[in-house]
Scaffold this motif. Structure first.
Motif, PDB file in Angstrom:
ATOM      1  N   THR A 115      -5.583   0.836   4.318  1.00 12.50           N
ATOM      2  CA  THR A 115      -4.680   0.895   5.475  1.00 12.50           C
ATOM      3  C   THR A 115      -5.372   1.333   6.753  1.00 12.50           C
ATOM      4  O   THR A 115      -4.934   0.956   7.840  1.00 12.50           O
ATOM      5  CB  THR A 115      -3.501   1.838   5.190  1.00 12.50           C
ATOM      6  N   ASP A 154      -8.327   4.921  -2.138  1.00 12.67           N
ATOM      7  CA  ASP A 154      -8.558   3.481  -1.949  1.00 12.67           C
ATOM      8  C   ASP A 154      -7.477   2.860  -1.072  1.00 12.67           C
ATOM      9  O   ASP A 154      -7.769   2.017  -0.211  1.00 12.67           O
ATOM     10  CB  ASP A 154      -8.594   2.771  -3.305  1.00 12.67           C
ATOM     11  N   VAL A 155      -6.229   3.258  -1.294  1.00 15.74           N
ATOM     12  CA  VAL A 155      -5.123   2.739  -0.492  1.00 15.74           C
ATOM     13  C   VAL A 155      -5.268   3.177   0.965  1.00 15.74           C
ATOM     14  O   VAL A 155      -5.050   2.387   1.889  1.00 15.74           O
ATOM     15  CB  VAL A 155      -3.769   3.204  -1.067  1.00 15.74           C
ATOM     16  N   THR A 156      -5.654   4.437   1.175  1.00 12.36           N
ATOM     17  CA  THR A 156      -5.872   4.923   2.534  1.00 12.36           C
ATOM     18  C   THR A 156      -7.003   4.168   3.206  1.00 12.36           C
ATOM     19  O   THR A 156      -6.938   3.840   4.392  1.00 12.36           O
ATOM     20  CB  THR A 156      -6.191   6.430   2.523  1.00 12.36           C
ATOM     21  N   ASN A 189      -5.120   6.725  -4.297  1.00 13.76           N
ATOM     22  CA  ASN A 189      -4.653   7.082  -2.962  1.00 13.76           C
ATOM     23  C   ASN A 189      -5.762   6.972  -1.933  1.00 13.76           C
ATOM     24  O   ASN A 189      -5.533   6.566  -0.786  1.00 13.76           O
ATOM     25  CB  ASN A 189      -4.073   8.495  -2.961  1.00 13.76           C
ATOM     26  N   SER A 240       0.827  -1.206   0.000  1.00 15.33           N
ATOM     27  CA  SER A 240       0.000   0.000   0.000  1.00 15.33           C
ATOM     28  C   SER A 240       0.860   1.254   0.000  1.00 15.33           C
ATOM     29  O   SER A 240       0.531   2.257  -0.657  1.00 15.33           O
ATOM     30  CB  SER A 240      -0.935  -0.002   1.214  1.00 15.33           C
ATOM     31  N   CYS A 241       1.982   1.217   0.714  1.00 21.32           N
ATOM     32  CA  CYS A 241       2.893   2.360   0.747  1.00 21.32           C
ATOM     33  C   CYS A 241       3.511   2.611  -0.624  1.00 21.32           C
ATOM     34  O   CYS A 241       3.624   3.752  -1.070  1.00 21.32           O
ATOM     35  CB  CYS A 241       3.986   2.120   1.785  1.00 21.32           C
ATOM     36  N   PHE A 251       2.207   1.842  -3.566  1.00 24.74           N
ATOM     37  CA  PHE A 251       1.173   2.393  -4.433  1.00 24.74           C
ATOM     38  C   PHE A 251       0.995   3.891  -4.191  1.00 24.74           C
ATOM     39  O   PHE A 251       0.835   4.675  -5.126  1.00 24.74           O
ATOM     40  CB  PHE A 251      -0.171   1.685  -4.192  1.00 24.74           C
ATOM     41  N   THR A 252       1.032   4.293  -2.919  1.00 29.97           N
ATOM     42  CA  THR A 252       0.809   5.700  -2.574  1.00 29.97           C
ATOM     43  C   THR A 252       1.885   6.592  -3.158  1.00 29.97           C
ATOM     44  O   THR A 252       1.599   7.678  -3.685  1.00 29.97           O
ATOM     45  CB  THR A 252       0.765   5.872  -1.045  1.00 29.97           C
TER      46      THR A 252
END
Length: 307
Positions: free
Chosen positions: A271, A266-268, A264, A250-251, A253-254
């Motif tokens: 997480t 979606d990734v947040t 971003n 995830s990091c 991807f961000t």
């Protein structure tokens, strides 16, 4: 984040569609409750059961930061959806940013410490008890929290000097550094570089520790004479490897796609809500000791209720 004319921010959230917002509310509420319940259950079991007093479970006790991490942002967004009030005060935004960054960075260092624990368990099993004792575990945990704090202090110190004069609309559902920098009327180049340097520093430092640990672990496992031993060793590390993959993935991807707003967000979401919910199950689902401890706790509760 020094404030001149802006006293509140507006969080746009994940969607403008009322029906979709309702689904998001239900989803986040359920994942939040499961996250809190699951993590509290694991923390309670590892605290009261004598069979779960190993270093790995001692580290898992400190994953109360998973509860703190998701609690720092999800309840606020749930409140925004429920009331329709999407505003957040300047102080609340700054507080949310501080704690989400602190808990997020600290988790990376804890994952590195747990990788070292797995390395000793697989590569030096005869010396495990003496190497990874309670004193070492406490130092690793304290060091992880201190490292997390030291990493976020420089960018946050600069962030307190930012001015917000015109726009107060944050294109996110939490107060995050990237959307805040976009609406600031201050010069943000130095701040952006500082955020990148600190993020990369924390990422690289912990990733190197994790990779080196698993390189040695893999070499050791491949030298085991029987397939059963190799399977058992891989099973010991599998839970930690899954969590590491989610966190570091995830990091990546961000920071690989910093301009992709939808990605971003979606990734947040992953997480801050999904990962904290999954982690207790990932770490304990295949652990017979944890399942046994859970069953024993249920039996004790049932016996106590009868009395």
């Amino acid at each position: 984040m020094r404030n001149h004319t802006v006293t509140t921010f507006v969080l746009l959230g994940l969607t403008d569609d009322p029906q979709l917002e309702t689904l998001v509310f239900i989803f986040l509420f359920l994942t939040y409750m499961l996250s809190v319940t699951g993590n509290l259950t694991i923390i309670s079991l590892t605290s009261i059961d004598s069979h779960l007093k190993t270093a790995m479970y001692f580290f898992l006790q400190n994953f109360f930061l998973e509860i703190a991490f998701t609690s720092a942002c999800v309840p606020q967004y749930l409140y925004n959806i429920a009331t329709g009030d999407k505003t957040i005060t300047y102080n609340s935004c700054a507080t949310q940013l501080f704690f989400t960054d602190l808990f997020g960075v600290t988790e990376f260092f804890l994952l590195a410490a747990m990788a070292y624990d797995r390395y000793v368990a697989i590569c030096k099993p005869l010396h495990y008890v003496t190497i990874v004792n309670h004193t070492v575990c406490r130092r690793l945990i304290i060091g992880s929290w201190l490292a997390g704090l030291l990493i976020i202090i420089p960018p946050l110190s600069l962030g307190l000097k930012l001015e917000f004069c015109d726009s107060n609309v944050i294109d996110h559902f939490v107060c995050d550094a990237a959307p805040l920098l976009k609406i600031s009327c201050s010069e943000t180049w130095l701040m952006e570089q500082m955020v990148t340097v600190c993020a990369v520093l924390a990422f690289i430092m912990t990733l190197v520790c994790v990779v080196l640990s698993y390189v040695h672990i893999l070499k050791t496992i491949l030298q085991f004479p029987s397939a059963q031993q190799r399977k058992k060793a891989f099973s010991t590390c599998s839970s930690h490897m899954i969590v590491v993959s989610i966190s570091y993935g995830s990091c990546i991807f961000t920071y690989v796609k910093p301009s992709a707003k939808a990605v971003n967000k979606d990734v947040t979401l992953l997480t801050t809500s999904i990962a904290p919910m999954l982690n207790p199950f990932i770490y304990t689902l295949r652990k017979k000791q944890v399942r046994q401890a859970f069953n024993d706790a249920i039996k004790r509760i049932a016996l106590f209720s009868k009395i």
